[in-house]
Design a protein around this motif. Sequence first.
Motif, mmCIF file in Angstrom:
data_model
loop_
_atom_site.group_PDB
_atom_site.id
_atom_site.type_symbol
_atom_site.label_atom_id
_atom_site.label_comp_id
_atom_site.label_asym_id
_atom_site.label_seq_id
_atom_site.Cartn_x
_atom_site.Cartn_y
_atom_site.Cartn_z
ATOM 1 N N SER A 1 3.297 1.946 -9.325
ATOM 2 C CA SER A 1 3.080 2.854 -8.196
ATOM 3 C C SER A 1 1.890 3.778 -8.414
ATOM 4 C CB SER A 1 4.345 3.689 -7.956
ATOM 5 O OG SER A 1 4.147 4.603 -6.897
ATOM 6 N N GLU A 2 1.772 4.330 -9.618
ATOM 7 C CA GLU A 2 0.774 5.366 -9.874
ATOM 8 C C GLU A 2 -0.431 4.896 -10.679
ATOM 9 O OE1 GLU A 2 2.759 8.677 -11.637
ATOM 10 O OE2 GLU A 2 4.346 8.742 -10.127
ATOM 11 N N GLY A 3 -0.325 3.700 -11.264
ATOM 12 C CA GLY A 3 -1.435 3.211 -12.074
ATOM 13 C C GLY A 3 -1.465 3.786 -13.474
ATOM 14 N N LYS A 4 -0.397 4.482 -13.871
ATOM 15 C CA LYS A 4 -0.308 5.042 -15.223
ATOM 16 C C LYS A 4 1.160 5.156 -15.604
ATOM 17 C CE LYS A 4 -0.510 9.738 -13.336
ATOM 18 N NZ LYS A 4 -1.249 11.028 -13.309
ATOM 19 N N ALA A 5 1.392 5.177 -16.911
ATOM 20 C CA ALA A 5 2.761 5.246 -17.426
ATOM 21 C C ALA A 5 2.962 6.528 -18.214
ATOM 22 C CB ALA A 5 3.031 4.039 -18.325
ATOM 23 N N ILE A 6 4.144 7.122 -18.059
ATOM 24 C CA ILE A 6 4.537 8.268 -18.873
ATOM 25 C C ILE A 6 5.543 7.755 -19.894
ATOM 26 C CG2 ILE A 6 5.485 10.592 -18.902
ATOM 27 C CD1 ILE A 6 2.892 10.322 -17.312
ATOM 28 N N LEU B 1 -0.252 6.928 -20.333
ATOM 29 C CA LEU B 1 -0.953 5.714 -20.717
ATOM 30 C C LEU B 1 -1.540 5.032 -19.495
ATOM 31 C CD1 LEU B 1 1.818 4.182 -23.018
ATOM 32 C CD2 LEU B 1 -0.101 5.612 -23.733
ATOM 33 N N PRO B 2 -2.741 4.478 -19.593
ATOM 34 C CA PRO B 2 -3.265 3.647 -18.506
ATOM 35 C C PRO B 2 -2.347 2.443 -18.285
ATOM 36 C CG PRO B 2 -4.988 4.185 -20.090
ATOM 37 C CD PRO B 2 -3.682 4.598 -20.713
ATOM 38 N N ALA B 3 -2.308 1.950 -17.072
ATOM 39 C CA ALA B 3 -1.413 0.841 -16.745
ATOM 40 C C ALA B 3 -1.667 -0.372 -17.628
ATOM 41 C CB ALA B 3 -1.572 0.464 -15.273
ATOM 42 N N ALA B 4 -2.944 -0.699 -17.856
ATOM 43 C CA ALA B 4 -3.260 -1.876 -18.672
ATOM 44 C C ALA B 4 -2.687 -1.740 -20.079
ATOM 45 C CB ALA B 4 -4.773 -2.074 -18.733
ATOM 46 N N ARG B 5 -2.759 -0.531 -20.635
ATOM 47 C CA ARG B 5 -2.255 -0.323 -21.993
ATOM 48 C C ARG B 5 -0.743 -0.457 -22.046
ATOM 49 N NH1 ARG B 5 -3.333 4.920 -25.940
ATOM 50 N NH2 ARG B 5 -2.877 3.856 -27.907
ATOM 51 N N TRP B 6 -0.051 0.068 -21.016
ATOM 52 C CA TRP B 6 1.403 -0.048 -20.986
ATOM 53 C C TRP B 6 1.824 -1.508 -20.953
ATOM 54 C CZ3 TRP B 6 5.982 1.645 -22.008
ATOM 55 C CH2 TRP B 6 7.105 1.078 -21.377
ATOM 56 N N PHE B 7 1.262 -2.287 -20.032
ATOM 57 C CA PHE B 7 1.711 -3.669 -19.872
ATOM 58 C C PHE B 7 1.222 -4.586 -20.995
ATOM 59 C CE2 PHE B 7 2.102 -2.396 -15.298
ATOM 60 C CZ PHE B 7 3.465 -2.630 -15.187
ATOM 61 N N LEU B 8 0.023 -4.332 -21.515
ATOM 62 C CA LEU B 8 -0.541 -5.219 -22.546
ATOM 63 C C LEU B 8 -0.090 -4.868 -23.956
ATOM 64 C CD1 LEU B 8 -4.238 -5.671 -21.329
ATOM 65 C CD2 LEU B 8 -2.541 -7.483 -21.597
ATOM 66 N N LYS B 9 -0.047 -3.573 -24.276
ATOM 67 C CA LYS B 9 0.156 -3.155 -25.661
ATOM 68 C C LYS B 9 1.550 -2.624 -25.968
ATOM 69 C CE LYS B 9 -4.167 -4.010 -26.666
ATOM 70 N NZ LYS B 9 -4.536 -5.144 -27.544
ATOM 71 N N GLU C 1 0.814 -1.205 0.000
ATOM 72 C CA GLU C 1 0.000 0.000 0.000
ATOM 73 C C GLU C 1 0.852 1.260 0.000
ATOM 74 O OE1 GLU C 1 -2.918 2.838 0.114
ATOM 75 O OE2 GLU C 1 -3.120 0.708 -0.375
ATOM 76 N N SER C 2 1.995 1.211 0.650
ATOM 77 C CA SER C 2 2.866 2.383 0.740
ATOM 78 C C SER C 2 3.713 2.552 -0.523
ATOM 79 C CB SER C 2 3.782 2.262 1.961
ATOM 80 O OG SER C 2 4.716 3.317 2.009
ATOM 81 N N GLN C 3 4.262 1.462 -1.046
ATOM 82 C CA GLN C 3 5.219 1.565 -2.147
ATOM 83 C C GLN C 3 4.579 1.502 -3.533
ATOM 84 O OE1 GLN C 3 8.867 -0.697 -1.826
ATOM 85 N NE2 GLN C 3 8.655 -0.928 0.380
ATOM 86 N N PHE C 4 3.479 0.742 -3.669
ATOM 87 C CA PHE C 4 2.879 0.541 -4.989
ATOM 88 C C PHE C 4 1.365 0.647 -4.893
ATOM 89 C CE2 PHE C 4 6.942 -1.714 -5.115
ATOM 90 C CZ PHE C 4 7.538 -1.074 -6.192
ATOM 91 N N ARG C 5 0.905 1.854 -4.739
ATOM 92 C CA ARG C 5 -0.528 2.079 -4.541
ATOM 93 C C ARG C 5 -1.340 1.766 -5.786
ATOM 94 N NH1 ARG C 5 -0.941 7.524 -0.741
ATOM 95 N NH2 ARG C 5 0.381 6.736 0.944
ATOM 96 N N GLY C 6 -0.728 1.904 -6.959
ATOM 97 C CA GLY C 6 -1.446 1.580 -8.185
ATOM 98 C C GLY C 6 -1.878 0.122 -8.204
ATOM 99 N N VAL C 7 -0.975 -0.771 -7.802
ATOM 100 C CA VAL C 7 -1.299 -2.187 -7.757
ATOM 101 C C VAL C 7 -2.328 -2.464 -6.664
ATOM 102 C CG1 VAL C 7 -0.377 -4.493 -7.335
ATOM 103 C CG2 VAL C 7 0.932 -2.869 -8.670
ATOM 104 N N GLN C 8 -2.173 -1.818 -5.541
ATOM 105 C CA GLN C 8 -3.098 -2.039 -4.434
ATOM 106 C C GLN C 8 -4.527 -1.688 -4.850
ATOM 107 O OE1 GLN C 8 -2.271 -3.493 -1.782
ATOM 108 N NE2 GLN C 8 -3.863 -3.125 -0.266
ATOM 109 N N ARG C 9 -4.677 -0.606 -5.592
ATOM 110 C CA ARG C 9 -6.017 -0.228 -6.057
ATOM 111 C C ARG C 9 -6.556 -1.259 -7.043
ATOM 112 N NH1 ARG C 9 -3.685 5.061 -6.079
ATOM 113 N NH2 ARG C 9 -3.226 4.881 -8.306
#
Length: 237
Positions: free
Chosen positions: A181-186, A192-200, A77-85
């Motif tokens: 951490s943030e749930g999005k990629a720059i 980019l949304p996290a799903a788009r970064w990792f999938l596409k 929860e502290s280090q990677f809140r994007g994943v926690q959500r």
Amino acid sequence: MKTWPILIVPFAEEAASSWVDRVCRTFRAPWEEISRTWCRGPLSDVALDAGRAPVDIETMAEVSGVDQSSLRSMFLESQFRGVQRALHLKRGTIEERLGWQSWQPSDSLPLLRACPVCLREKGAFYYRLSWRFKVIRTCQQHKCWLLFANQVGDQARFRGDACGFLAHALALDKISLQTLSEGKAIFSDATLPAARWFLKFLPPLITHLEADYYPKHHPGIRYICAESERLGRLFKS
């Protein structure tokens, strides 16, 4: 309630399970004995790091002598809140959702990966929470590879950078860590949304950038692309 006779302060970005392991080694005591005053019920390294274990932080702080903020910093929860959500939106066990494996290495399958320089600097065997993500392959601080436990003395492997392979991996890992951490990629001045970064985006980048070093069908490339796609599915609504 007695405070431990030795103060064992968490290292920066250390995983909670790593800290408990160091405490156990220091006092030569099993997990059950160390955790019985501040954890009610069964305790595993995966559940502890992900913040799913029934842990009483206030009691943990009182027993260990470590302040509560330092203890909380070791959890997902502290280090990677994007994943926690993202985890709150999915069903299944923590292991299924995160793909984590136990840190306990074996002779046949050394699961633990670590940065040799981090271990040498701290003078202790420990692991950071980010090293649990199998899609992360490098140490951003020391610009080197993470190696399995039985390879940490191999200088050539963790510093090797044939064809700029390590530089590519460092750059991609930096974006992936931000995304976790943030749930999005720059990336390339775009958000980019996290799903788009990792999938596409990440899988073809790995295949394109690393194909000069490994053939496209190499198991290592297939493995890291599969991990990227699995994390992408985690973030999909």
